[in-house]
Design a protein around this motif. Sequence first.
Motif, PDB file in Angstrom:
ATOM      1  N   SER A 264       9.360  12.380 -19.815  1.00 49.52           N
ATOM      2  CA  SER A 264      10.208  11.580 -20.697  1.00 49.52           C
ATOM      3  C   SER A 264      10.171  12.051 -22.146  1.00 49.52           C
ATOM      4  CB  SER A 264       9.797  10.107 -20.619  1.00 49.52           C
ATOM      5  OG  SER A 264       8.435   9.945 -21.002  1.00 49.52           O
ATOM      6  N   THR A 265       9.026  12.601 -22.584  1.00 52.06           N
ATOM      7  CA  THR A 265       8.888  13.064 -23.960  1.00 52.06           C
ATOM      8  C   THR A 265       8.039  14.325 -24.003  1.00 52.06           C
ATOM      9  OG1 THR A 265       6.863  11.811 -24.420  1.00 52.06           O
ATOM     10  CG2 THR A 265       8.977  10.680 -24.813  1.00 52.06           C
ATOM     11  N   ALA A 266       8.117  15.026 -25.129  1.00 52.92           N
ATOM     12  CA  ALA A 266       7.283  16.209 -25.317  1.00 52.92           C
ATOM     13  C   ALA A 266       5.801  15.828 -25.343  1.00 52.92           C
ATOM     14  CB  ALA A 266       7.672  16.914 -26.613  1.00 52.92           C
ATOM     15  N   VAL A 267       5.496  14.677 -25.922  1.00 61.54           N
ATOM     16  CA  VAL A 267       4.104  14.220 -25.979  1.00 61.54           C
ATOM     17  C   VAL A 267       3.563  14.017 -24.568  1.00 61.54           C
ATOM     18  CG1 VAL A 267       2.598  12.309 -26.661  1.00 61.54           C
ATOM     19  CG2 VAL A 267       4.341  13.174 -28.254  1.00 61.54           C
ATOM     20  N   GLU A 268       4.349  13.396 -23.711  1.00 63.64           N
ATOM     21  CA  GLU A 268       3.908  13.188 -22.333  1.00 63.64           C
ATOM     22  C   GLU A 268       3.738  14.505 -21.601  1.00 63.64           C
ATOM     23  OE1 GLU A 268       5.453  11.347 -18.087  1.00 63.64           O
ATOM     24  OE2 GLU A 268       6.578  10.903 -19.917  1.00 63.64           O
ATOM     25  N   ALA A 269       4.639  15.450 -21.848  1.00 66.05           N
ATOM     26  CA  ALA A 269       4.576  16.735 -21.158  1.00 66.05           C
ATOM     27  C   ALA A 269       3.305  17.508 -21.504  1.00 66.05           C
ATOM     28  CB  ALA A 269       5.799  17.572 -21.508  1.00 66.05           C
ATOM     29  N   LEU A 270       2.772  17.277 -22.701  1.00 61.51           N
ATOM     30  CA  LEU A 270       1.608  18.034 -23.168  1.00 61.51           C
ATOM     31  C   LEU A 270       0.297  17.267 -23.075  1.00 61.51           C
ATOM     32  CD1 LEU A 270       3.239  19.529 -26.362  1.00 61.51           C
ATOM     33  CD2 LEU A 270       2.306  20.879 -24.495  1.00 61.51           C
ATOM     34  N   ARG A 271       0.357  15.993 -22.768  1.00 62.47           N
ATOM     35  CA  ARG A 271      -0.787  15.098 -22.942  1.00 62.47           C
ATOM     36  C   ARG A 271      -2.077  15.600 -22.284  1.00 62.47           C
ATOM     37  NH1 ARG A 271       1.440  10.375 -21.735  1.00 62.47           N
ATOM     38  NH2 ARG A 271       1.716   9.816 -23.930  1.00 62.47           N
ATOM     39  N   ASP A 272      -2.028  16.067 -21.062  1.00 62.82           N
ATOM     40  CA  ASP A 272      -3.256  16.400 -20.338  1.00 62.82           C
ATOM     41  C   ASP A 272      -3.501  17.896 -20.206  1.00 62.82           C
ATOM     42  OD1 ASP A 272      -1.123  16.827 -18.672  1.00 62.82           O
ATOM     43  OD2 ASP A 272      -2.064  15.986 -16.885  1.00 62.82           O
ATOM     44  N   VAL A 273      -2.768  18.718 -20.970  1.00 63.71           N
ATOM     45  CA  VAL A 273      -2.969  20.168 -20.847  1.00 63.71           C
ATOM     46  C   VAL A 273      -3.501  20.803 -22.129  1.00 63.71           C
ATOM     47  CG1 VAL A 273      -1.231  20.444 -19.057  1.00 63.71           C
ATOM     48  CG2 VAL A 273      -0.553  20.677 -21.456  1.00 63.71           C
ATOM     49  N   LEU A 274      -3.495  20.072 -23.231  1.00 64.73           N
ATOM     50  CA  LEU A 274      -3.964  20.624 -24.495  1.00 64.73           C
ATOM     51  C   LEU A 274      -5.459  20.416 -24.665  1.00 64.73           C
ATOM     52  CD1 LEU A 274      -1.135  19.453 -26.932  1.00 64.73           C
ATOM     53  CD2 LEU A 274      -1.401  21.692 -25.857  1.00 64.73           C
ATOM     54  N   ARG A 275      -6.109  21.419 -25.260  1.00 69.34           N
ATOM     55  CA  ARG A 275      -7.534  21.296 -25.567  1.00 69.34           C
ATOM     56  C   ARG A 275      -7.872  22.236 -26.717  1.00 69.34           C
ATOM     57  NH1 ARG A 275      -7.495  24.908 -21.253  1.00 69.34           N
ATOM     58  NH2 ARG A 275      -8.743  26.794 -21.613  1.00 69.34           N
ATOM     59  N   ASP A 276      -8.930  21.952 -27.419  1.00 73.99           N
ATOM     60  CA  ASP A 276      -9.364  22.810 -28.512  1.00 73.99           C
ATOM     61  C   ASP A 276      -9.720  24.194 -27.988  1.00 73.99           C
ATOM     62  OD1 ASP A 276      -9.073  20.638 -30.160  1.00 73.99           O
ATOM     63  OD2 ASP A 276     -11.221  20.227 -30.360  1.00 73.99           O
ATOM     64  N   GLY A 277      -9.374  25.223 -28.769  1.00 73.56           N
ATOM     65  CA  GLY A 277      -9.770  26.588 -28.440  1.00 73.56           C
ATOM     66  C   GLY A 277      -8.881  27.287 -27.431  1.00 73.56           C
ATOM     67  N   MET A 278      -7.782  26.684 -27.029  1.00 74.51           N
ATOM     68  CA  MET A 278      -6.938  27.278 -25.995  1.00 74.51           C
ATOM     69  C   MET A 278      -6.003  28.324 -26.591  1.00 74.51           C
ATOM     70  SD  MET A 278      -4.185  24.199 -25.345  1.00 74.51           S
ATOM     71  CE  MET A 278      -3.854  24.835 -23.726  1.00 74.51           C
ATOM     72  N   THR A 279      -5.398  29.120 -25.682  1.00 74.34           N
ATOM     73  CA  THR A 279      -4.395  30.107 -26.067  1.00 74.34           C
ATOM     74  C   THR A 279      -3.019  29.560 -25.737  1.00 74.34           C
ATOM     75  OG1 THR A 279      -5.873  31.993 -25.740  1.00 74.34           O
ATOM     76  CG2 THR A 279      -3.509  32.442 -25.680  1.00 74.34           C
ATOM     77  N   LEU A 280      -2.152  29.580 -26.745  1.00 81.19           N
ATOM     78  CA  LEU A 280      -0.819  29.007 -26.635  1.00 81.19           C
ATOM     79  C   LEU A 280       0.204  30.116 -26.892  1.00 81.19           C
ATOM     80  CD1 LEU A 280       0.163  25.986 -26.308  1.00 81.19           C
ATOM     81  CD2 LEU A 280       0.423  25.976 -28.796  1.00 81.19           C
TER      82      LEU A 280
END
Length: 242
Positions: free
Chosen positions: A6-22
């Motif tokens: 429904s939103t960009a925030v929801e799409a990213l909520r459980d996949v982001l973490r500190d130190g990751m490669t984007l």
Amino acid sequence: MSKLRSTAVEALRDVLRDGMTLAVGGFGLSGIPADLILAVRDSGVRDLTVVSNNMGVDGKGLGVLIEAGQVRKVIASYVGENKLFAEQYLAGLLEVEFTPQGTLAERLRAGGAGIPAFYTKTGVGTLVAEGKPLTEFDGEMYVQERAIRADVALVHAHTADTDGNLIYRYTARNFNPVVATAGAVTIAEAEVIVKPGALDPNHIVTPGVYVQRLVQASGRVKDIEQRTVRPRVEPASAAVPA
């Protein structure tokens, strides 16, 4: 399971973490996943390694992540439009790995294709090749470049179906196709989203197998890095015969 969120925030909520490669698609401010970038900023994740052709401009695109102090390292080919980026780099606050533009595209493509490394002549004899293996082929020296695989890839498409098949529009296509294949998780924002089967298979650029999540892009104004215009010249009135 539906890929649509429904939103960009929801799409990213459980996949982001500190130190990751984007890995992030776009070229300048063209074809950037602006909604997803803002959602990354608002999440507060830090120490990011960002792979992108460039880092946007001050206050726009990936520049908002620089302003928020969320980026530790950048792998890019050009960063000349972002003053804050340059300041942080010169102050030693930001690690930068400059990569020739074609090499960067191929590193991302190789990552998506499961190719761990490749050889290229580009950069041989320059700082780009320092510390990298060199090999001679047919009398010419080549430098080994490693593929790039990102934890999360963010892309912008013009049209998508709910299965995640993507079509890009004109120059906004740029780095998006190779970025889309290089992520362990790929999230796309699209301006137009249609039902499965509505897209002509011949027009699909990124197959949905590469895309795990999809979100409707907002109708935000598309920024231009440098808008150059000239004064409008009104046509001269037709002369009245004597």
